[in-house]
Design an enzyme around this catalytic site. Sequence first.
Site, PDB file in Angstrom:
ATOM      1  N   LYS A 141       0.861  -1.183   0.000  1.00  0.00           N
ATOM      2  CA  LYS A 141       0.000   0.000   0.000  1.00  0.00           C
ATOM      3  C   LYS A 141       0.894   1.228   0.000  1.00  0.00           C
ATOM      4  O   LYS A 141       1.713   1.414   0.895  1.00  0.00           O
ATOM      5  CB  LYS A 141      -0.913   0.006   1.220  1.00  0.00           C
ATOM      6  CG  LYS A 141      -1.734   1.292   1.309  1.00  0.00           C
ATOM      7  CD  LYS A 141      -2.812   1.231   2.349  1.00  0.00           C
ATOM      8  CE  LYS A 141      -3.524   2.581   2.446  1.00  0.00           C
ATOM      9  NZ  LYS A 141      -4.638   2.531   3.395  1.00  0.00           N
ATOM     10  N   LYS A 173      -2.234  -1.509  -3.788  1.00  0.00           N
ATOM     11  CA  LYS A 173      -3.104  -0.337  -3.750  1.00  0.00           C
ATOM     12  C   LYS A 173      -2.260   0.930  -3.855  1.00  0.00           C
ATOM     13  O   LYS A 173      -1.278   1.045  -3.123  1.00  0.00           O
ATOM     14  CB  LYS A 173      -3.855  -0.354  -2.426  1.00  0.00           C
ATOM     15  CG  LYS A 173      -4.675   0.873  -2.134  1.00  0.00           C
ATOM     16  CD  LYS A 173      -5.304   0.717  -0.787  1.00  0.00           C
ATOM     17  CE  LYS A 173      -6.040   1.983  -0.431  1.00  0.00           C
ATOM     18  NZ  LYS A 173      -6.582   1.925   0.903  1.00  0.00           N
TER      19      LYS A 173
HETATM   20  C1  PBG Z   1      -7.074   3.951   5.318  1.00  0.00           C
HETATM   21  C2  PBG Z   1      -7.603   3.679   3.963  1.00  0.00           C
HETATM   22  C3  PBG Z   1      -7.468   4.555   2.893  1.00  0.00           C
HETATM   23  C4  PBG Z   1      -8.102   3.965   1.813  1.00  0.00           C
HETATM   24  C5  PBG Z   1      -8.613   2.733   2.227  1.00  0.00           C
HETATM   25  N1  PBG Z   1      -8.282   2.558   3.573  1.00  0.00           N
HETATM   26  C6  PBG Z   1      -6.876   5.915   2.835  1.00  0.00           C
HETATM   27  C7  PBG Z   1      -5.570   6.143   3.384  1.00  0.00           C
HETATM   28  O1  PBG Z   1      -4.738   5.242   3.547  1.00  0.00           O
HETATM   29  O2  PBG Z   1      -5.313   7.308   3.696  1.00  0.00           O
HETATM   30  C8  PBG Z   1      -8.197   4.605   0.460  1.00  0.00           C
HETATM   31  C9  PBG Z   1      -9.121   3.994  -0.525  1.00  0.00           C
HETATM   32  C10 PBG Z   1      -9.444   4.882  -1.657  1.00  0.00           C
HETATM   33  O3  PBG Z   1      -8.829   5.921  -1.901  1.00  0.00           O
HETATM   34  O4  PBG Z   1     -10.378   4.520  -2.382  1.00  0.00           O
HETATM   35  N2  PBG Z   1      -6.908   2.919   6.182  1.00  0.00           N
END
Ligand code: PBG
Length: 325
Positions: free
Chosen positions: A196, A249
């Site tokens: 991520k 991601k």
């Molecule tokens: C945070 C989380 C995020 C997303 C999913 N879980 C945002 C972040 O890490 O700041 C983003 C998903 C998206 O942008 O569609 N735990």
Amino acid sequence: MLDLPSRPRRNRNSSVIRDFHRETWLAPQHFILPLFIHAGDTVEPIASMPGCSRLSLPAMLAEVQGAWQEGIRSVVLFPAIADALKTSDGKECYNPNGLVPVAIAQLKARFPELVVVTDVALDPYSSDGHDGVVQNGKILNDRTVEILCLQAVAQARAGADIVAPSDMMDGRIGAIRKALDLEGFTDVLLVSYCAKYASGFYGPFRDALASAPKFGDKKTYQMDPANRREALRELALDEAEGADMVMVKPAGPYLDVILELRRATTLPVVAYQVSGEYAMLKAAAQNGWLDEKKTVLESLLAIRRAGADVILTYYARQAARWLAE
Ligand code: PBG
């Protein structure tokens, strides 16, 4: 006339011939639909994600009913939590009567076959807008993991089929697996957000949940977009700690990382087409600059071609409808 024994175009002569050797297919069962929920009884459209809203629980059930009819078999829940419930340790995340456990119970009662995925992370519950506990401006890894274990167990107890930690703390996969097993939840899957990245493409999601960091950024836990080898290091750890599937991601800008993981693991690979990817496609389509159906299906196909088995996408329902045409 060219003297060409090999003419690749012959294999593209007709749709029947093209389909003989088509390598990648899309189907609704490849999609997981992310849903934003809140405790109120209104449905609140999200400005930066046209077509997506923060749903009340009754609206969530109606949305899932529609999605089920279109062939979607799985959803992932993201809660918008009232500011009054946010604390620096995010303890609302393991309240057994909190929004997410109540939503899971309602979904499983009404749609027993639906696979309910939950997000394990503190940011929706954190007064600091971070995925972990903050002390003196630092994110505390091990203290955070203790709380994530409580959160995952609360979600499993409410009926979650899959818990998916998106926080990027070290050691959380092993710790959560152990916590789930100790409580008897050996059947609950653990899908790790493995690679991520600290991405700008999460902006609209943070609007949706009002979960943006109150200070700093997430670069001490999410990965540097410049790195690919580091994803393999995360993969090795998550596999050893017992992840059932691994996620990349965002998806579209990280197809090389999806391919890298696909080649390095026998586990299913999941990709998350995030809010910013959705917003870009939507905005261009609304301006008449892109053909929405063609480009969205192409973006999803490319993610599958790179090696993803499953895709989290806000376009899940729309794509399922297009595929059925
Ligand atoms: C945070 C989380 C995020 C997303 C999913 N879980 C945002 C972040 O890490 O700041 C983003 C998903 C998206 O942008 O569609 N735990």
